[in-house]
Design a protein around this motif. Structure first.
Motif, short mmCIF file in Angstrom:
data_model
loop_
_atom_site.label_atom_id
_atom_site.label_comp_id
_atom_site.label_asym_id
_atom_site.label_seq_id
_atom_site.Cartn_x
_atom_site.Cartn_y
_atom_site.Cartn_z
N UNK A 68 0.83 -1.20 0.00
CA UNK A 68 0.00 0.00 0.00
C UNK A 68 0.87 1.25 0.00
N UNK A 69 1.91 1.26 0.83
CA UNK A 69 2.81 2.42 0.88
C UNK A 69 3.46 2.65 -0.48
N UNK A 70 3.89 1.57 -1.11
CA UNK A 70 4.52 1.69 -2.42
C UNK A 70 3.52 2.18 -3.48
N UNK A 71 2.33 1.59 -3.49
CA UNK A 71 1.35 1.91 -4.53
C UNK A 71 0.86 3.36 -4.43
N UNK A 72 0.69 3.85 -3.21
CA UNK A 72 0.14 5.21 -3.02
C UNK A 72 1.22 6.26 -2.78
N UNK A 73 2.49 5.91 -3.00
CA UNK A 73 3.60 6.75 -2.56
C UNK A 73 3.57 8.16 -3.12
N UNK A 74 3.05 8.37 -4.33
CA UNK A 74 3.09 9.71 -4.94
C UNK A 74 1.71 10.36 -4.98
N UNK A 75 0.74 9.79 -4.30
CA UNK A 75 -0.63 10.28 -4.38
C UNK A 75 -0.99 11.17 -3.18
N UNK A 76 -1.86 12.12 -3.43
CA UNK A 76 -2.42 12.94 -2.36
C UNK A 76 -3.94 12.91 -2.47
N UNK A 77 -4.61 13.20 -1.36
CA UNK A 77 -6.07 13.22 -1.39
C UNK A 77 -6.56 14.59 -1.84
N UNK A 78 -7.86 14.81 -1.77
CA UNK A 78 -8.44 16.06 -2.28
C UNK A 78 -8.00 17.28 -1.47
#
Length: 207
Positions: A68-78
């Motif tokens: 999960x940490x790897x998959x979402x590493x460059x994402x931010x929420x709204x």
């Protein structure tokens, strides 16, 4: 007790490549009840090895978090906050020692839907079929309508618990307050409809 080490990432430090691991301790054995859901299909060209069906809760918890940490590493929420904080909070609602399936699925519940990783990728990485079955239910797919999506989740108590926790976290007034009023009201309506479709009251959604 036993310890599992999950690699969280790597980086060059003072000219040397360093790998960073997290240690997670769990009881030597944890029981798990079979899910009444078929296992996801194997990636094309692979065969089912016996080790793929071995259940090791400590390893699965550490692996689910790392993936999960790897998959979402460059994402931010709204609101511009690191996206991984959402699955982290949802996962924290389920004790990994007593509810390891829900805990793992909570970490991964948005991976196949909102990142480049697929269920096949999670399978190849070692995520157990019992966890994948829950993640598959929690992932929106084009072959299922919105009504079917919620019906399938509602039919499985574990998937329902994770989805309720995810909705509750997304609908947290403290999170919504950071958004533009129009976005805030749209999301409040969206989460209210989701709770209704799942047969959840406000209190049940917050459990």
């Amino acid at each position: 007790m036993k310890a599992v080490y999950a690699c969280l990432g790597d980086a060059p430090v003072d000219g040397l490549w360093q790998f960073f691991y997290e240690r997670t301790e769990f009881p030597a054995s944890l029981e798990v009840v079979d899910l009444p859901i078929p296992h996801p299909p194997l990636p094309q060209g692979t065969t089912l090895a016996s080790k793929k069906n071995e259940w090791d809760a400590g390893t699965q918890v550490a692996l689910a978090r790392a993936m999960a940490v790897m998959a979402h590493r460059s994402q931010t929420d709204k609101a511009g906050v690191a996206y991984i904080t959402h699955p982290a909070r949802v996962a924290a609602r389920f004790n990994p020692a007593t509810k390891p399936l829900e805990h793992c699925a909570a970490w991964l519940h948005d991976v196949a839907q909102d990142t480049d990783l697929t269920l096949d990728d999670l399978w190849a990485a070692g995520i157990h079929p019992k966890v994948l079955a829950l993640v598959a239910l929690l992932t929106r797919r084009p072959e299922f309508s919105t009504e079917e999506y919620y019906d399938r989740i509602g039919a499985d108590p574990r998937a329902l618990a994770v989805k309720a926790a995810a909705i509750d976290d997304n609908a947290d007034p403290a999170r919504l307050q950071k958004l533009h009023p129009n976005v805030r009201e749209r999301l409040k309506s969206k989460y209210a409809r989701a709770r209704q479709a799942l047969g959840l009251t406000e209190k049940e959604g917050a459990r």
